[in-house]
Design an enzyme around this catalytic site. Structure first.
Site, PDB file in Angstrom:
ATOM      1  N   HIS A  78       4.325   7.043   9.638  1.00 50.41           N
ATOM      2  CA  HIS A  78       5.514   7.185   8.787  1.00 50.41           C
ATOM      3  C   HIS A  78       6.739   7.682   9.548  1.00 50.41           C
ATOM      4  CE1 HIS A  78       2.953   7.591   4.831  1.00 50.41           C
ATOM      5  NE2 HIS A  78       2.672   6.488   5.534  1.00 50.41           N
ATOM      6  N   GLU A 109       0.821  -1.202   0.000  1.00 45.10           N
ATOM      7  CA  GLU A 109       0.000   0.000   0.000  1.00 45.10           C
ATOM      8  C   GLU A 109       0.851   1.247   0.000  1.00 45.10           C
ATOM      9  OE1 GLU A 109      -2.216   3.433   1.584  1.00 45.10           O
ATOM     10  OE2 GLU A 109      -0.499   2.441   2.491  1.00 45.10           O
TER      11      GLU A 109
END
Length: 460
Positions: A416, A317
């Site tokens: 992230h 993804e």
């Protein structure tokens, strides 16, 4: 004998009927309560983050994650467990550093962006030109950027629904390419984050042909302070990375077969890959754990639901490719896909949701909404709009889908970044997600609700 045959036939007929709304609701409520104390999701998440950790596409860890997924689904009793291979691009990080060399020396905290180009060996040094918004950068004359390092420090707004991310996402995804078109030597941006730590947040950028990296929010503000002094600022930047255009990747699949209509399928999942700074706990180990646990719980009653529940751990993804691959591979199956859903916004509690149009008045959805009433979820009458990156292929094929909206107030402090770790997950909020998904999967799987037919009725 005739009476006995009639009785047996009647019993068989009743067994073949979808559960009555009252029975659906009672079982959904019982499964909801079971989910709130069930350890499966936490155990799955702890296992993935501890035994595998970060899982970038193209890395040995992603191969390990694929094997982990197969073993985990089998150990939990899933059937037809298999991998569906595909090929996608894979970017892997190497040595990285950045520092201000003029007018005052400062080490900078950075993370290179996926798909970005490496600097020459040993790095590059150049003067910067700084813009405080992405719009100001786009409006500026190209001549002032030529040969310089473009720095864009637009700030992301914190929002419960995560909309602040979408509003500024172009700063990362399109910025490097726009800077390259204007002759820039490199591109730096303030991390797309709502935190105030010195941890930068990575992510994928569109191909730009120049080195590109994210600055921590703190270091982006440091550069603003330096720029306010009106002196030239020079940065030395070193970004090393490798890119493989055709890397092996896999979607990992497991099913819990329906007792009566095994060919009618509910598809639910999260993505197995992650970025590399943390351990991928919230993005998206939590989604994998939520989907896996909810499917198992939905099928844990006295008898299996009538329809099949399929869990997919999508394999790319973050860098893209898994949703497209899955949609292409299952296009012919689209008419049999009852509904699709993805969990990919961490483990914050689900605060609102939307189901396919014109379905809330149906018995199965009434049973579902009644079951989740104690979980403090707003059930909107708006049609779902997104669903998730990895089910976009299924949606494009025509599969009905749902939006379960998690509280993203803190999500972008973490995602992230090196702070994406297991300790940031609240077990109670994780369990609330599992409870909502469990109730939904059960009520749809054990009913005869037809979302397509309902949508078609409204269209008429």
């Amino acid at each position: 004998m005739k009476t006995l045959l009639i009785a047996v036939s009647a019993t068989a007929l009743l067994a073949a009927q979808p559960a009555a709304a009252a029975d659906l609701g009672a079982t959904a409520a019982a499964l909801r309560d079971k989910a709130l104390s069930d350890p499966t999701a936490w155990n799955v998440l702890e296992s993935l983050t501890t035994e595998v950790g970060a899982r970038p596409v193209g890395s040995p860890a992603m191969t390990q994650a694929k094997d982990w997924g197969v073993a985990k689904l089998k150990s939990l009793g899933f059937e037809n467990v298999h991998v569906e291979p595909f090929v996608t691009g894979a970017w892997l990080r190497g040595d990285e550093s950045a520092e201000v060399v003029v007018p005052y020396p400062h080490k900078l905290a950075i993370l290179g962006l996926g798909n970005s180009t490496p600097t020459p060996a040993g790095g590059l040094e150049a003067e910067i030109v700084l813009y405080r918004t992405y719009e100001a950068f786009l409006a500026a004359p190209a001549a002032e950027m030529k040969g310089k390092i473009v720095v864009v420090t637009g700030r992301m707004v914190r929002a419960q629904d995560g909309s602040g991310y979408g509003a500024i996402n172009a700063q990362r995804t399109r910025g490097p390419a726009e800077a390259a078109k204007r002759g820039a030597a490199a591109y730096l941006l303030r991390s797309l984050s709502t935190d105030d730590t010195r941890l930068p947040h990575t992510g994928t950028a569109g191909p730009g042909g120049i080195p590109a990296a994210a600055l921590s929010t703190v270091d982006a503000e440091l550069l603003e302070h330096l720029a306010d002094r009106g002196q030239p600022i020079r940065i030395r930047l070193n970004l090393q990375s490798t890119y493989t255009p055709k890397a092996d990747a896999w979607n990992v699949v497991g099913e819990l077969k329906g007792r009566e209509k095994p060919d009618e399928v509910l598809v639910v999942g999260g993505h197995l890959d992650s970025w590399d700074p943390g351990t991928g706990a919230i993005d998206d180990g939590s989604g994998v754990a939520i989907a896996t646990a909810a499917a198992k719980l939905a099928a844990s009653g006295a008898q299996r639901p009538r329809r099949t529940i399929r869990v997919v751990m999508w394999g790319s993804e973050e860098q893209g490719g898994s949703g497209e691959a899955y949609g292409a591979a299952h296009k012919a199956e689209t008419p049999a896909i009852v509904v699709a859903g993805e969990s990919d916004l961490g483990a914050g509690h689900i605060w609102s949701l939307s189901v396919p149009k014109n379905s809330l008045s149906q018995p199965a959805m009434k049973a579902f909404t009644a079951a989740i009433a104690p979980l403090k979820v707003i059930v909107t009458r708006e049609a779902p709009r997104f669903g998730g990156s990895d089910i976009e292929g299924l949606i494009a094929n025509g599969a009905p889908f749902v939006d379960f909206n998690q509280d993203a107030s803190r999500y972008f402090d973490l995602h992230h970044s090196a702070d994406d770790t297991l300790d940031k997950v609240d077990p109670a909020e994780l369990a609330q997600n599992v409870a909502v998904w469990t109730a939904f999967l059960y009520t749809v799987a054990d009913s005869d609700i037809d979302f397509r037919a309902l949508a078609a009725q409204e269209a008429k």
